[in-house]
Design an enzyme around this catalytic site. Structure first.
Site, mmCIF file in Angstrom:
data_model
loop_
_atom_site.group_PDB
_atom_site.id
_atom_site.type_symbol
_atom_site.label_atom_id
_atom_site.label_comp_id
_atom_site.label_asym_id
_atom_site.label_seq_id
_atom_site.Cartn_x
_atom_site.Cartn_y
_atom_site.Cartn_z
ATOM 1 N N LYS A 118 -4.528 -43.919 0.179
ATOM 2 C CA LYS A 118 -5.976 -44.026 0.397
ATOM 3 C C LYS A 118 -6.215 -45.253 1.259
ATOM 4 O O LYS A 118 -5.427 -46.203 1.228
ATOM 5 C CB LYS A 118 -6.703 -44.193 -0.941
ATOM 6 C CG LYS A 118 -8.157 -43.790 -0.887
ATOM 7 C CD LYS A 118 -8.344 -42.297 -0.992
ATOM 8 C CE LYS A 118 -9.776 -41.875 -0.730
ATOM 9 N NZ LYS A 118 -9.995 -40.460 -1.091
ATOM 10 N N ASP A 158 -13.629 -39.505 3.654
ATOM 11 C CA ASP A 158 -14.058 -39.733 2.261
ATOM 12 C C ASP A 158 -15.485 -40.278 2.383
ATOM 13 O O ASP A 158 -16.136 -40.045 3.420
ATOM 14 C CB ASP A 158 -13.105 -40.723 1.557
ATOM 15 C CG ASP A 158 -13.352 -40.813 0.049
ATOM 16 O OD1 ASP A 158 -12.924 -39.901 -0.673
ATOM 17 O OD2 ASP A 158 -13.976 -41.782 -0.412
HETATM 18 P P1 NDP Z 1 -20.263 -38.762 1.652
HETATM 19 O O1 NDP Z 1 -20.247 -40.112 2.246
HETATM 20 O O2 NDP Z 1 -20.403 -37.585 2.524
HETATM 21 O O3 NDP Z 1 -21.411 -38.687 0.538
HETATM 22 C C1 NDP Z 1 -21.423 -39.571 -0.531
HETATM 23 C C2 NDP Z 1 -22.684 -39.342 -1.330
HETATM 24 O O4 NDP Z 1 -22.608 -40.093 -2.531
HETATM 25 C C3 NDP Z 1 -23.914 -39.812 -0.591
HETATM 26 O O5 NDP Z 1 -25.007 -39.048 -0.999
HETATM 27 C C4 NDP Z 1 -24.046 -41.249 -1.088
HETATM 28 O O6 NDP Z 1 -25.341 -41.763 -1.015
HETATM 29 C C5 NDP Z 1 -23.642 -41.093 -2.534
HETATM 30 N N1 NDP Z 1 -23.088 -42.352 -3.023
HETATM 31 C C6 NDP Z 1 -22.093 -43.081 -2.482
HETATM 32 N N2 NDP Z 1 -21.894 -44.205 -3.190
HETATM 33 C C7 NDP Z 1 -22.781 -44.169 -4.199
HETATM 34 C C8 NDP Z 1 -23.070 -45.037 -5.277
HETATM 35 N N3 NDP Z 1 -22.392 -46.179 -5.446
HETATM 36 N N4 NDP Z 1 -24.049 -44.660 -6.139
HETATM 37 C C9 NDP Z 1 -24.744 -43.517 -5.968
HETATM 38 N N5 NDP Z 1 -24.521 -42.653 -4.953
HETATM 39 C C10 NDP Z 1 -23.550 -42.982 -4.101
HETATM 40 O O7 NDP Z 1 -18.921 -38.683 0.769
HETATM 41 P P2 NDP Z 1 -18.188 -37.385 0.200
HETATM 42 O O8 NDP Z 1 -19.186 -36.341 -0.143
HETATM 43 O O9 NDP Z 1 -17.076 -37.073 1.107
HETATM 44 O O10 NDP Z 1 -17.535 -37.968 -1.138
HETATM 45 C C11 NDP Z 1 -18.188 -37.914 -2.404
HETATM 46 C C12 NDP Z 1 -17.165 -38.063 -3.507
HETATM 47 O O11 NDP Z 1 -16.183 -37.002 -3.403
HETATM 48 C C13 NDP Z 1 -16.331 -39.352 -3.461
HETATM 49 O O12 NDP Z 1 -16.019 -39.747 -4.791
HETATM 50 C C14 NDP Z 1 -15.056 -38.930 -2.747
HETATM 51 O O13 NDP Z 1 -13.960 -39.769 -3.068
HETATM 52 C C15 NDP Z 1 -14.886 -37.542 -3.346
HETATM 53 N N6 NDP Z 1 -14.026 -36.642 -2.574
HETATM 54 C C16 NDP Z 1 -14.306 -36.328 -1.271
HETATM 55 C C17 NDP Z 1 -13.502 -35.445 -0.589
HETATM 56 C C18 NDP Z 1 -13.827 -34.987 0.802
HETATM 57 O O14 NDP Z 1 -13.161 -34.059 1.267
HETATM 58 N N7 NDP Z 1 -14.804 -35.554 1.482
HETATM 59 C C19 NDP Z 1 -12.295 -34.894 -1.201
HETATM 60 C C20 NDP Z 1 -12.132 -35.210 -2.598
HETATM 61 C C21 NDP Z 1 -12.962 -36.075 -3.219
HETATM 62 P P3 NDP Z 1 -25.729 -42.790 0.150
HETATM 63 O O15 NDP Z 1 -25.960 -41.954 1.354
HETATM 64 O O16 NDP Z 1 -26.928 -43.498 -0.342
HETATM 65 O O17 NDP Z 1 -24.537 -43.724 0.312
#
Ligand code: NDP
Length: 439
Positions: A118, A158
């Site tokens: 990561k 991510d």
């Molecule tokens: P994005 O950046 O596309 O979206 C993240 C979302 O989560 C946004 O809505 C963001 O809001 C919100 N968010 C981030 N940090 C926080 C926080 N501290 N508190 C509340 N809301 C928060 O990321 P992904 O959708 O790619 O990833 C989301 C999750 O899925 C993560 O845990 C990631 O590790 C996991 N994941 C992702 C994969 C992928 O293929 N993308 C694969 C496997 C797991 P804001 O816009 O306000 O920051």
């Protein structure tokens, strides 16, 4: 655990991720003297390599800004390092190590040949111009490029890293190396990306949840679903849940959540994609556009009554109180899209109330699995259709579910998906590490 905590102080997320695995595996390891003698779990919890570096870049005013970059190459026993890159102000070594540790087991569960890694930075893309993001990505890769490669380490997206950032990083990597290889996944469809990669994590969570629901004769049809996050994973989890006949009533971001009693539909979801991916807006704007929806600033959606909850935002976003609310409101299934979104207390509440509960390393593995499929396509110089990739994704998610059932079914018939995923993921990595000796 005591030794691990002493050697890695101030890394609570890393301790949390390892502790969960240790608890699942303790009896399994105690029963196998060879695993103990070879110190397999101890070695797995020590990264093979940690790279930390300065990322200097110029903002639009011409001022120098400095961020810190990371790549944690955790385990390469079963394949090249593989894992996403996160850009978020909260990124630190503890978060990188917990994610890389979980990634090792997750990648093993996919059955594809990928080790665990990561990376990321405490750079916050919010409020930055496209040019600033590009300059940051170029500086980040100017150091990272020497540590990665199609047979060494293959990063992906991510939190905070989507198609735009992968494009900038791939462009700089290609320029520095003078080679066009599949060293990043999540690339654009016209330049080496796989069909369905953007959708894969969210769709995969729903495929996995569907399998869990089927063990109790249930399905998504007619169920009320709450989702947190509104980024990549949340958007496509919502899309698949809608396709499967569910009613999705919440989305969120780090500022708050929206509750739409009418539920999302195709048009509303397209609006969310545009809002978040193109205009880079905030989820509260959803409630301004759809007056029946209500915005709750500073809150998470776990108090909303639902049948299925899919946390798709970030780690530790469901605490004990949130878990109790979910149980009291009749939720039957919690399928994690995010990595480690439930605290240990929340998991124990789900288990003692016999909820269908899947840890992220099992239910969100569809993203990295499809990245693995992207690597295969790049190596073979071919492109599979959307239908072909979808079929492979479904079958990988069903297979992970079977592994969890095999290793996680308890005496009373309850499926402990945490135990199942941890044992199932560990076995393949452990076998490889035993065969490869003391490395
Ligand atoms: P994005 O950046 O596309 O979206 C993240 C979302 O989560 C946004 O809505 C963001 O809001 C919100 N968010 C981030 N940090 C926080 C926080 N501290 N508190 C509340 N809301 C928060 O990321 P992904 O959708 O790619 O990833 C989301 C999750 O899925 C993560 O845990 C990631 O590790 C996991 N994941 C992702 C994969 C992928 O293929 N993308 C694969 C496997 C797991 P804001 O816009 O306000 O920051």
């Amino acid at each position: 655990m005591a030794k691990l905590i002493a050697r890695n102080p101030n890394e609570p997320e890393f301790h949390q991720a390892v502790r969960e695995v240790v608890e699942s595996l303790a009896s399994y390891i105690i029963a196998d003297p060879a695993l103990q003698k070879m110190k397999v779990l101890e070695r797995m919890a020590e990264p093979e390599r940690v790279i930390m570096f300065r990322v200097p870049w110029l903002n639009d005013r011409g001022d120098i800004e400095i961020n810190r970059g990371y790549r944690v190459q955790m385990n390469s026993a079963i394949g090249p390092y593989k894992g996403g890159i996160r850009f978020h102000a909260s990124v630190n070594l503890s978060i990188m190590k917990f994610l890389a540790f979980e990634q090792t087991l997750k990648n093993s569960l996919t059955t594809l040949p990928m080790g665990g890694a990561k990376g990321g930075s405490d750079f916050d893309p919010k409020g930055k111009s496209d040019n600033e993001v590009m300059r940051f990505c170029q500086s980040f890769v100017t150091e990272l490029y020497r540590h990665i490669g199609q047979d060494t380490d293959v990063p992906a997206g991510d939190i905070g890293v989507g198609a735009r950032e992968i494009g900038f990083m791939f462009g700089q990597y290609k320029r520095l190396r003078d080679e066009f290889t599949g060293t990043f996944t999540g690339k654009g469809l016209g330049w080496g990306g796989s069909s369905l990669r953007p959708e894969a994590t969210g769709y995969g969570v729903c495929y996995f949840a569907n399998e869990m629901l089927a063990t109790r004769g249930e399905s998504f049809k007619g169920k009320v679903v709450t989702i947190s996050g509104s980024g990549n994973v949340a958007q496509f989890a919502a899309e698949k849940a809608l396709q499967l006949g569910a009613k999705v009533v919440t989305l969120s971001d780090s500022s708050g959540y929206v509750y739409d009693p009418d539920g999302l539909d195709h048009d509303k979801l397209e609006y969310v994609k545009l809002l978040k991916n193109v205009f880079r807006g905030r989820i509260k704007e959803y409630a301004e556009r759809y007056p029946n929806a209500k915005y709750f600033p500073g809150e998470r959606p776990w108090g909303v009554k639902c049948d299925i909850a899919m946390p798709c935002a970030t780690q530790n976003e469901i605490n004990g109180d949130n878990a109790r609310s979910l149980v009291e409101n009749g939720c039957i299934c919690v399928a994690e899209g995010a990595n480690m979104p439930s605290t240990p207390e929340a998991i124990s509440i789900f288990h003692s109330n016999k909820l269908l509960y899947s840890p992220g390393k099992a239910s969100n593995a569809g993203g990295v699995a499809t990245s693995g499929l992207e690597m295969s396509q790049n190596s073979m110089r071919i492109k599979w259709t959307r239908e072909e990739v979808d079929e492979k994704l479904r079958s990988i998610m069903c297979n992970i579910h079977e592994v969890c059932v095999k290793y996680g079914t308890e005496e009373d018939g309850y499926i402990n998906y945490v135990k199942g995923a941890n044992i199932g993921g560990f076995m393949k990595v452990a076998d490889a590490m035993m065969s490869q000796g003391c490395v």
